[in-house]
Design an enzyme around this catalytic site. Structure first.
Site, short mmCIF file in Angstrom:
data_model
loop_
_atom_site.label_atom_id
_atom_site.label_comp_id
_atom_site.label_asym_id
_atom_site.label_seq_id
_atom_site.Cartn_x
_atom_site.Cartn_y
_atom_site.Cartn_z
N LYS A 114 0.87 -1.19 0.00
CA LYS A 114 0.00 0.00 0.00
C LYS A 114 0.89 1.23 0.00
CE LYS A 114 -4.45 1.04 0.24
NZ LYS A 114 -5.57 0.26 -0.31
N ASP A 154 -6.64 4.53 -4.93
CA ASP A 154 -7.35 4.32 -3.65
C ASP A 154 -8.03 5.66 -3.33
OD1 ASP A 154 -7.66 2.31 -1.34
OD2 ASP A 154 -7.03 4.10 -0.26
#
Ligand code: NAD
Length: 429
Positions: A114, A154
């Site tokens: 991430k 995201d």
């Protein structure tokens, strides 16, 4: 002399603490090898960077950015890039861990990663977004690549950001490298169906849950049910539309600024059009204005938290009346609230299953890019639906086998595969 081997670097955020708590609980239930559990509690690698950007007014502002790889046992790291004012190393590490679990659960040859930048994206112009994205890409370039670690959009980022990342990486390498990111625009190697994939998956698993619950004596029919969606972005808006298209009454939706409510059901396509024009739900006049907290407390059948983590906690869990929750966001329900809700009969479809549609179609995009052979949207959707159903069934079977909720069952299903791979590969050196 003994000393504490942990500095506390990773585990400062509630999201990380919850992720480890959930993992420990699942590990205990399945009798997981303690060495495997020990390894999974911490990410493999993290990079912290500062990103100077020349702003439109000529000044230079410096932002904090992160890329974390939690595990690359099953394949390259995979996970989105978040632009949000609350981003920090611990939160990004927790989200990387969730990505590992998600990719393993749905059987992808990918690990978990991430990234994020601590910034309020709404305050930046398009030019500032571009400069920030390109410089960030350059700062983390040694960590990413089609065989190494593959970012995606995201919160606060979209296909345009991925196009800039792909271009920056390609410039540095001297040739086009579409496989370095997913969630790209179709014109430069993106996959059809990628933008809708997460929201679609969130609704597919609701349909599977209804089928399963009906076998246990319930009499749910989606088109007679009511729903509310918290977060009206890439995931929430699509999930709301998918429910609307199936005849389900979406009575409330919300974004950062608050919510909209209509007991007769919102006209979701119209709300989406308003949202696209105004970049917020604020000001939409054909519904009653409510708060996000009001939304969680509505007497509805289905709740989709699709905004951000930690929105249902011990502070508001007793207000939640939904019978089915499909976690569109990552980590929207704390461990404590999840236990409470499940004990009170709420059926929770956990994030690593419910929102896996995005990474599944990201995987399709990566494969299509490597082969330079592109599929039509029906093929993408059919393959997505098949993988989601298969994962749902495996998780539901483990929920029966271990007599636990779907969250623990999803983690167990994921770790079953991952731990086998870890033990087979062994520990280096
Ligand atoms: P997005 O930026 O497109 O949308 C986020 C939405 O949430 C916006 O409507 C925003 O206004 C709202 N929001 C933000 N903070 C809020 C708050 N405190 N209260 C209420 N609303 C708030 O982001 P997205 O891509 O839709 O991601 C949403 C969630 O889904 C995140 O948790 C993300 O990690 C997760 N997720 C996204 C994908 C994907 O493919 N985009 C895949 C899997 C999981």
């Amino acid at each position: 002399m003994s000393h504490n081997l942990r500095s506390g670097l990773w585990d400062t955020s509630p999201l990380y603490q919850n992720a480890v708590l959930d993992l420990d609980m699942a590990g205990k239930k399945m009798g997981l090898d303690s060495n495997v559990l020990e390894r999974l509690r911490m990410p493999k690698k993290a990079m912290c960077v500062s990103i100077p950007v020349r702003m439109d007014d000529g000044s230079v502002k410096t932002f904090e950015g992160y890329r974390v790889q939690h595990s690359t046992t099953l394949g390259p790291g995979k996970g989105g890039i978040r632009f949000h004012p609350e981003v920090n190393l611990s939160e990004v590490s927790a989200l990387a861990m969730l990505m590992t679990m998600k990719c393993s659960l749905v059987g992808l040859p990918l690990g978990g990663a991430k990234g994020g930048i601590r910034v309020d994206p709404a305050q930046l112009s398009r030019a500032e977004h571009q400069a920030l994205t390109r410089r960030f890409t350059m700062e983390i370039i040694s960590m990413i690549g089609p065989e190494q670690d593959i970012p995606a959009p995201d919160i606060g980022t979209d296909a345009q950001h991925m196009a800039w990342m792909m271009d920056t990486y390609s410039m540095a390498k001297g040739h086009a490298v579409p496989g370095v990111v997913t969630g790209k625009p179709v014109e430069i190697g993106g996959s059809l169906g990628r933008p809708e994939s997460t929201g679609r998956g969130v609704v597919y698993v609701i349909e599977h849950a209804i089928e399963l619950l009906n076998k246990k004596g319930h009499k749910y029919v989606l088109k007679n049910m009511t729903a509310a969606v918290n977060g009206f972005g890439k995931v929430g808006a699509v999930a709301a539309l998918e429910l609307f298209n199936r005849g389900c009454k979406v009575v409330a939706v919300s974004d950062f600024f608050g919510g909209l409510y209509d007991k007769n059901g919102l006209n979701v396509p119209e709300v989406i059009e308003y949202m696209n024009q105004n970049r917020t739900l604020k000001g939409y006049e054909k519904a009653q204005v409510i708060t996000n907290e009001d939304l969680f407390a509505l007497p509805i059948d289905i709740l989709i938290p699709a905004a951000i983590d930690g929105v249902i906690t011990n502070a508001n869990m007793k207000n939640v009346k939904a019978k089915i929750i499909s976690e569109g966001a990552n980590g929207p329900i704390t461990s404590e609230a999840q236990t409470y809700l499940e004990q009170n009969g709420c059926y929770i479809i956990p994030d690593i299953l419910a929102n896996a549609g995005g990474v599944i179609v990201s995987y399709f995009e990566w494969v299509q890019g490597l082969q330079q052979f592109f599929w039509n949207e029906n093929e993408v959707n059919a393959k997505l639906a098949e993988i989601m159903l298969n994962a749902f069934n495996r998780v539901a079977a483990n929920a029966e086998r271990y007599n636990c909720g779907m969250k623990s069952a999803a983690l167990i299903t994921s770790v079953e595969r991952l731990s086998k791979a870890m033990l087979l590969r062994g520990l280096f050196p």
